[in-house]
Design a protein around this motif. Structure first.
Motif, PDB file in Angstrom:
ATOM      1  N   PHE A 101       0.832  -1.203   0.000  1.00 57.32           N
ATOM      2  CA  PHE A 101       0.000   0.000   0.000  1.00 57.32           C
ATOM      3  C   PHE A 101       0.869   1.257   0.000  1.00 57.32           C
ATOM      4  O   PHE A 101       0.630   2.185  -0.767  1.00 57.32           O
ATOM      5  CB  PHE A 101      -0.931  -0.016   1.224  1.00 57.32           C
ATOM      6  CG  PHE A 101      -1.758   1.222   1.368  1.00 57.32           C
ATOM      7  CD1 PHE A 101      -2.927   1.374   0.635  1.00 57.32           C
ATOM      8  CD2 PHE A 101      -1.372   2.234   2.228  1.00 57.32           C
ATOM      9  CE1 PHE A 101      -3.697   2.531   0.760  1.00 57.32           C
ATOM     10  CE2 PHE A 101      -2.129   3.387   2.362  1.00 57.32           C
ATOM     11  CZ  PHE A 101      -3.301   3.536   1.627  1.00 57.32           C
ATOM     12  N   ASP A 102       1.886   1.268   0.854  1.00 59.52           N
ATOM     13  CA  ASP A 102       2.772   2.433   0.951  1.00 59.52           C
ATOM     14  C   ASP A 102       3.523   2.700  -0.351  1.00 59.52           C
ATOM     15  O   ASP A 102       3.952   3.822  -0.596  1.00 59.52           O
ATOM     16  CB  ASP A 102       3.785   2.240   2.084  1.00 59.52           C
ATOM     17  CG  ASP A 102       3.153   2.340   3.464  1.00 59.52           C
ATOM     18  OD1 ASP A 102       1.992   2.818   3.571  1.00 59.52           O
ATOM     19  OD2 ASP A 102       3.816   1.927   4.438  1.00 59.52           O
ATOM     20  N   HIS A 103       3.650   1.670  -1.188  1.00 53.07           N
ATOM     21  CA  HIS A 103       4.353   1.825  -2.468  1.00 53.07           C
ATOM     22  C   HIS A 103       3.393   1.816  -3.665  1.00 53.07           C
ATOM     23  O   HIS A 103       3.799   1.555  -4.791  1.00 53.07           O
ATOM     24  CB  HIS A 103       5.414   0.756  -2.611  1.00 53.07           C
ATOM     25  CG  HIS A 103       6.557   0.923  -1.653  1.00 53.07           C
ATOM     26  ND1 HIS A 103       6.771   2.052  -0.898  1.00 53.07           N
ATOM     27  CD2 HIS A 103       7.569   0.109  -1.315  1.00 53.07           C
ATOM     28  CE1 HIS A 103       7.840   1.914  -0.157  1.00 53.07           C
ATOM     29  NE2 HIS A 103       8.342   0.740  -0.383  1.00 53.07           N
ATOM     30  N   GLY A 104       2.126   2.106  -3.382  1.00 53.87           N
ATOM     31  CA  GLY A 104       1.160   2.303  -4.458  1.00 53.87           C
ATOM     32  C   GLY A 104       0.578   1.053  -5.074  1.00 53.87           C
ATOM     33  O   GLY A 104      -0.015   1.105  -6.143  1.00 53.87           O
ATOM     34  N   VAL A 105       0.716  -0.087  -4.409  1.00 50.17           N
ATOM     35  CA  VAL A 105       0.100  -1.319  -4.900  1.00 50.17           C
ATOM     36  C   VAL A 105      -1.087  -1.612  -3.989  1.00 50.17           C
ATOM     37  O   VAL A 105      -0.914  -1.934  -2.817  1.00 50.17           O
ATOM     38  CB  VAL A 105       1.093  -2.503  -4.885  1.00 50.17           C
ATOM     39  CG1 VAL A 105       0.395  -3.792  -5.305  1.00 50.17           C
ATOM     40  CG2 VAL A 105       2.281  -2.210  -5.793  1.00 50.17           C
ATOM     41  N   LEU A 106      -2.281  -1.468  -4.534  1.00 57.35           N
ATOM     42  CA  LEU A 106      -3.491  -1.634  -3.749  1.00 57.35           C
ATOM     43  C   LEU A 106      -4.039  -3.039  -3.922  1.00 57.35           C
ATOM     44  O   LEU A 106      -4.174  -3.533  -5.044  1.00 57.35           O
ATOM     45  CB  LEU A 106      -4.541  -0.610  -4.167  1.00 57.35           C
ATOM     46  CG  LEU A 106      -4.101   0.850  -4.096  1.00 57.35           C
ATOM     47  CD1 LEU A 106      -5.233   1.756  -4.537  1.00 57.35           C
ATOM     48  CD2 LEU A 106      -3.643   1.214  -2.694  1.00 57.35           C
ATOM     49  N   ASP A 123       1.790  -2.027 -17.020  1.00 54.80           N
ATOM     50  CA  ASP A 123       1.305  -2.223 -15.656  1.00 54.80           C
ATOM     51  C   ASP A 123       2.174  -3.237 -14.919  1.00 54.80           C
ATOM     52  O   ASP A 123       2.519  -3.049 -13.751  1.00 54.80           O
ATOM     53  CB  ASP A 123      -0.147  -2.699 -15.650  1.00 54.80           C
ATOM     54  CG  ASP A 123      -1.092  -1.680 -16.243  1.00 54.80           C
ATOM     55  OD1 ASP A 123      -0.937  -0.478 -15.955  1.00 54.80           O
ATOM     56  OD2 ASP A 123      -1.986  -2.093 -17.004  1.00 54.80           O
ATOM     57  N   LEU A 126       5.498  -1.652 -14.104  1.00 55.80           N
ATOM     58  CA  LEU A 126       5.365  -0.733 -12.971  1.00 55.80           C
ATOM     59  C   LEU A 126       5.307  -1.514 -11.660  1.00 55.80           C
ATOM     60  O   LEU A 126       5.991  -1.185 -10.695  1.00 55.80           O
ATOM     61  CB  LEU A 126       4.123   0.144 -13.127  1.00 55.80           C
ATOM     62  CG  LEU A 126       3.852   1.116 -11.986  1.00 55.80           C
ATOM     63  CD1 LEU A 126       4.974   2.145 -11.861  1.00 55.80           C
ATOM     64  CD2 LEU A 126       2.516   1.808 -12.197  1.00 55.80           C
ATOM     65  N   PHE A 127       4.496  -2.549 -11.629  1.00 59.38           N
ATOM     66  CA  PHE A 127       4.381  -3.396 -10.443  1.00 59.38           C
ATOM     67  C   PHE A 127       5.750  -3.984 -10.076  1.00 59.38           C
ATOM     68  O   PHE A 127       6.197  -3.890  -8.930  1.00 59.38           O
ATOM     69  CB  PHE A 127       3.372  -4.519 -10.701  1.00 59.38           C
ATOM     70  CG  PHE A 127       3.258  -5.520  -9.591  1.00 59.38           C
ATOM     71  CD1 PHE A 127       2.507  -5.243  -8.455  1.00 59.38           C
ATOM     72  CD2 PHE A 127       3.888  -6.755  -9.668  1.00 59.38           C
ATOM     73  CE1 PHE A 127       2.391  -6.167  -7.430  1.00 59.38           C
ATOM     74  CE2 PHE A 127       3.782  -7.691  -8.654  1.00 59.38           C
ATOM     75  CZ  PHE A 127       3.032  -7.386  -7.532  1.00 59.38           C
ATOM     76  N   ARG A 130       8.388  -1.855  -8.377  1.00 57.74           N
ATOM     77  CA  ARG A 130       8.157  -1.512  -6.970  1.00 57.74           C
ATOM     78  C   ARG A 130       8.424  -2.678  -6.016  1.00 57.74           C
ATOM     79  O   ARG A 130       8.443  -2.490  -4.801  1.00 57.74           O
ATOM     80  CB  ARG A 130       6.727  -1.020  -6.791  1.00 57.74           C
ATOM     81  CG  ARG A 130       6.490   0.269  -7.551  1.00 57.74           C
ATOM     82  CD  ARG A 130       5.107   0.762  -7.448  1.00 57.74           C
ATOM     83  NE  ARG A 130       4.997   1.989  -8.225  1.00 57.74           N
ATOM     84  CZ  ARG A 130       3.948   2.773  -8.197  1.00 57.74           C
ATOM     85  NH1 ARG A 130       2.924   2.478  -7.440  1.00 57.74           N
ATOM     86  NH2 ARG A 130       3.919   3.862  -8.930  1.00 57.74           N
TER      87      ARG A 130
END
Length: 147
Positions: A101-106, A123, A126-127, A130
């Protein structure tokens, strides 16, 4: 749909009075049904790649992770973290999902991945870009825990 258009619907369900929602749902079914459901194959291929990279990176950081369910709707569980086998799995999952979550993966439900029809190679890239930061964040957090 014909009954709805002629006001003969008798069920008072959620979408009966929401024409826009019905149109959107109907269009979504049309899109998902195109080319014999080819979009599902597309999502499965991309998410299989994403999940494999997730599991591989987890292993590189000492996490034993299992993936459950179909790639387009899967969850993970964390069995153990090699550097400290005393940390309970649910705590490992909480730390890892919070780092994501803190690194933008919901995620949904803290450990569930849901695919979508728009997923593409960008996508996944990007994943993957991170993942190291996510696992480094998790490792640092776990090293500072008193368990």
């Amino acid at each position: 749909m014909d009954l709805y258009g002629t006001n003969k619907v008798t069920h008072g369900g959620t979408f009966n009075g929401y024409t826009l929602g019905l149109v959107a749902a109907n269009k979504t079914i049309d899109i998902l049904s195109r080319n014999n459901g080819e979009v599902y194959k597309h999502m499965e291929e991309h998410f299989s790649e994403l999940l494999a990279k997730f599991k591989e990176t987890a292993s590189n950081y000492g996490f034993s992770i299992d993936i459950h369910g179909h790639p387009t709707c899967s969850s993970f569980s964390c069995r153990k973290w090699e550097p400290n086998l005393h940390i309970p799995p649910d705590m490992l999952e909480t730390v890892l999902s919070r780092a994501m979550f803190d690194h933008g993966v919901l995620l949904s439900n803290t450990t569930t991945f849901y695919s979508n029809i728009a997923i593409c190679k960008d996508d996944i890239d990007l994943f993957c870009s991170r993942l190291d930061a996510i696992f480094e964040h998790s490792v640092n957090k776990l090293k500072n825990m008193k368990v």
